[in-house]
Scaffold this active site. Structure first.
Site, PDB file in Angstrom:
ATOM      1  N   ASN A 180      78.038  39.305  32.700  1.00  0.00           N
ATOM      2  CA  ASN A 180      77.856  40.505  32.796  1.00  0.00           C
ATOM      3  C   ASN A 180      77.553  41.044  34.165  1.00  0.00           C
ATOM      4  O   ASN A 180      76.827  40.550  34.688  1.00  0.00           O
ATOM      5  CB  ASN A 180      76.489  40.585  31.773  1.00  0.00           C
ATOM      6  CG  ASN A 180      76.052  42.219  31.815  1.00  0.00           C
ATOM      7  OD1 ASN A 180      76.629  43.041  32.456  1.00  0.00           O
ATOM      8  ND2 ASN A 180      74.972  42.590  31.195  1.00  0.00           N
TER       9      ASN A 180
ATOM     10  N   ALA B 224      77.167  46.869  37.095  1.00  0.00           N
ATOM     11  CA  ALA B 224      78.009  47.969  37.631  1.00  0.00           C
ATOM     12  C   ALA B 224      79.233  47.392  38.292  1.00  0.00           C
ATOM     13  O   ALA B 224      80.124  48.079  38.512  1.00  0.00           O
ATOM     14  CB  ALA B 224      77.112  48.856  38.605  1.00  0.00           C
TER      15      ALA B 224
ATOM     16  N   GLU C 232      83.637  38.844  29.072  1.00  0.00           N
ATOM     17  CA  GLU C 232      82.805  39.857  29.522  1.00  0.00           C
ATOM     18  C   GLU C 232      81.762  40.254  28.593  1.00  0.00           C
ATOM     19  O   GLU C 232      82.108  40.475  27.431  1.00  0.00           O
ATOM     20  CB  GLU C 232      83.808  41.124  29.810  1.00  0.00           C
ATOM     21  CG  GLU C 232      83.169  42.577  30.407  1.00  0.00           C
ATOM     22  CD  GLU C 232      84.362  43.636  30.464  1.00  0.00           C
ATOM     23  OE1 GLU C 232      83.744  44.638  30.855  1.00  0.00           O
ATOM     24  OE2 GLU C 232      85.345  43.180  29.997  1.00  0.00           O
TER      25      GLU C 232
ATOM     26  N   TYR D 181      68.859  49.683  27.142  1.00  0.00           N
ATOM     27  CA  TYR D 181      69.063  48.074  27.361  1.00  0.00           C
ATOM     28  C   TYR D 181      68.037  47.473  26.609  1.00  0.00           C
ATOM     29  O   TYR D 181      68.126  46.270  26.399  1.00  0.00           O
ATOM     30  CB  TYR D 181      69.140  47.811  28.906  1.00  0.00           C
ATOM     31  CG  TYR D 181      69.895  48.457  29.563  1.00  0.00           C
ATOM     32  CD1 TYR D 181      71.359  47.953  29.693  1.00  0.00           C
ATOM     33  CD2 TYR D 181      69.793  49.463  30.620  1.00  0.00           C
ATOM     34  CE1 TYR D 181      72.551  48.690  30.464  1.00  0.00           C
ATOM     35  CE2 TYR D 181      70.577  50.149  31.604  1.00  0.00           C
ATOM     36  CZ  TYR D 181      71.957  49.794  31.116  1.00  0.00           C
ATOM     37  OH  TYR D 181      72.965  50.123  32.113  1.00  0.00           O
TER      38      TYR D 181
ATOM     39  N   ARG E  49      79.426  55.568  27.269  1.00  0.00           N
ATOM     40  CA  ARG E  49      78.735  55.929  28.230  1.00  0.00           C
ATOM     41  C   ARG E  49      79.528  56.755  29.096  1.00  0.00           C
ATOM     42  O   ARG E  49      80.766  57.112  28.903  1.00  0.00           O
ATOM     43  CB  ARG E  49      77.936  55.033  28.822  1.00  0.00           C
ATOM     44  CG  ARG E  49      77.064  54.099  28.007  1.00  0.00           C
ATOM     45  CD  ARG E  49      76.436  53.237  28.384  1.00  0.00           C
ATOM     46  NE  ARG E  49      75.539  53.852  29.441  1.00  0.00           N
ATOM     47  CZ  ARG E  49      74.896  52.921  30.376  1.00  0.00           C
ATOM     48  NH1 ARG E  49      74.997  51.452  30.328  1.00  0.00           N
ATOM     49  NH2 ARG E  49      74.170  53.398  31.289  1.00  0.00           N
TER      50      ARG E  49
ATOM     51  N   HIS F 179      78.349  42.964  27.651  1.00  0.00           N
ATOM     52  CA  HIS F 179      77.583  43.956  28.127  1.00  0.00           C
ATOM     53  C   HIS F 179      76.405  44.284  26.748  1.00  0.00           C
ATOM     54  O   HIS F 179      76.857  44.245  25.566  1.00  0.00           O
ATOM     55  CB  HIS F 179      78.400  45.373  28.163  1.00  0.00           C
ATOM     56  CG  HIS F 179      79.449  45.336  29.254  1.00  0.00           C
ATOM     57  ND1 HIS F 179      79.335  45.547  30.510  1.00  0.00           N
ATOM     58  CD2 HIS F 179      80.664  45.108  29.140  1.00  0.00           C
ATOM     59  CE1 HIS F 179      80.155  45.356  31.140  1.00  0.00           C
ATOM     60  NE2 HIS F 179      81.239  45.066  30.365  1.00  0.00           N
TER      61      HIS F 179
ATOM     62  N   ARG G  26      64.015  48.540  32.730  1.00  0.00           N
ATOM     63  CA  ARG G  26      65.031  49.485  33.024  1.00  0.00           C
ATOM     64  C   ARG G  26      65.768  50.157  31.866  1.00  0.00           C
ATOM     65  O   ARG G  26      66.099  49.287  31.101  1.00  0.00           O
ATOM     66  CB  ARG G  26      65.995  48.546  33.687  1.00  0.00           C
ATOM     67  CG  ARG G  26      67.096  49.314  34.246  1.00  0.00           C
ATOM     68  CD  ARG G  26      68.126  48.800  34.692  1.00  0.00           C
ATOM     69  NE  ARG G  26      69.588  49.509  35.164  1.00  0.00           N
ATOM     70  CZ  ARG G  26      70.659  49.219  35.109  1.00  0.00           C
ATOM     71  NH1 ARG G  26      70.983  47.912  34.364  1.00  0.00           N
ATOM     72  NH2 ARG G  26      71.696  49.792  35.158  1.00  0.00           N
TER      73      ARG G  26
ATOM     74  N   ASP H 170      89.814  39.502  41.029  1.00  0.00           N
ATOM     75  CA  ASP H 170      90.421  38.525  41.864  1.00  0.00           C
ATOM     76  C   ASP H 170      90.028  36.974  41.531  1.00  0.00           C
ATOM     77  O   ASP H 170      90.803  36.183  41.367  1.00  0.00           O
ATOM     78  CB  ASP H 170      90.802  38.595  43.340  1.00  0.00           C
ATOM     79  CG  ASP H 170      91.750  39.820  43.581  1.00  0.00           C
ATOM     80  OD1 ASP H 170      92.481  40.370  42.451  1.00  0.00           O
ATOM     81  OD2 ASP H 170      91.743  40.478  44.774  1.00  0.00           O
TER      82      ASP H 170
ATOM     83  N   PRO I  39      73.869  42.793  39.197  1.00  0.00           N
ATOM     84  CA  PRO I  39      72.842  43.793  39.573  1.00  0.00           C
ATOM     85  C   PRO I  39      72.146  44.678  38.868  1.00  0.00           C
ATOM     86  O   PRO I  39      72.563  44.835  37.640  1.00  0.00           O
ATOM     87  CB  PRO I  39      73.701  44.685  40.685  1.00  0.00           C
ATOM     88  CG  PRO I  39      75.191  44.898  40.206  1.00  0.00           C
ATOM     89  CD  PRO I  39      75.378  43.344  39.628  1.00  0.00           C
ATOM     90  N   ASN I  40      70.870  44.356  39.042  1.00  0.00           N
ATOM     91  CA  ASN I  40      69.885  45.351  38.111  1.00  0.00           C
ATOM     92  C   ASN I  40      69.584  44.610  36.784  1.00  0.00           C
ATOM     93  O   ASN I  40      68.464  44.987  36.121  1.00  0.00           O
ATOM     94  CB  ASN I  40      70.174  46.825  37.729  1.00  0.00           C
ATOM     95  CG  ASN I  40      70.359  47.469  39.249  1.00  0.00           C
ATOM     96  OD1 ASN I  40      69.404  47.520  40.250  1.00  0.00           O
ATOM     97  ND2 ASN I  40      71.455  48.102  39.544  1.00  0.00           N
TER      98      ASN I  40
END
Length: 139
Positions: A71, A74, A95, A19, A104, A97, A14, A84, A6-7
């Site tokens: 990524n 949230a 992962e 970012y 943060r 980011h 943003r 899962d 999301p986002n």
């Protein structure tokens, strides 16, 4: 397979102080170019919906994907469903980011994704994706 949550479709506008100014399309283009150098086909996707990320993880398992860069935005900090799914697909998930969540807000310090991911690349801005791709290629 590169999955974005999301986002992340709003990258470039943003919170650029966190970012950066690169759009998700800019990042995808860099990944596709680096993938071509490595002889790897890159499939980049983005959704704002948790269930779609789960569906795509399942698809990766069935589609012969070598590794997933994720990524989850949230959802990283909230989604047991993603945890899962990562455990269930038995594929390496890295992962990713742009920022460093541990530097943060405290609610960003917990990573459900990280509980099942084989690696994490964070805090390098758009280069986080390229580093993660190189690590995935080495698996």
């Amino acid at each position: 397979m590169v999955l974005n949550g999301p986002n992340l479709n709003l990258l470039g506008t943003r919170e650029p102080e966190i970012y950066g100014h690169d759009t998700l399309d800019d990042i995808a283009a860099r990944l596709v170019a680096r993938g071509a150098e490595l002889g790897i086909e890159i499939d980049c996707r983005q959704t704002n919906h948790e269930g779609m990320l789960v569906d795509w993880l399942h698809e990766a398992r069935e589609g012969g994907v070598h590794a997933v860069l994720l990524n989850a935005g949230a959802y990283t900090h909230t989604s047991i469903a993603l945890l899962d799914a990562i455990k269930a697909i038995q594929l390496p998930v890295i992962e990713v980011h742009l920022s460093d969540p541990e530097a943060r807000e405290s609610f960003r310090h917990l990573s459900y994704v990280g509980m099942a991911a084989v690696d994490c690349v964070k805090g390098l801005g758009p280069d986080s994706y390229l580093v993660a791709l190189d690590r995935a290629a080495a698996l």
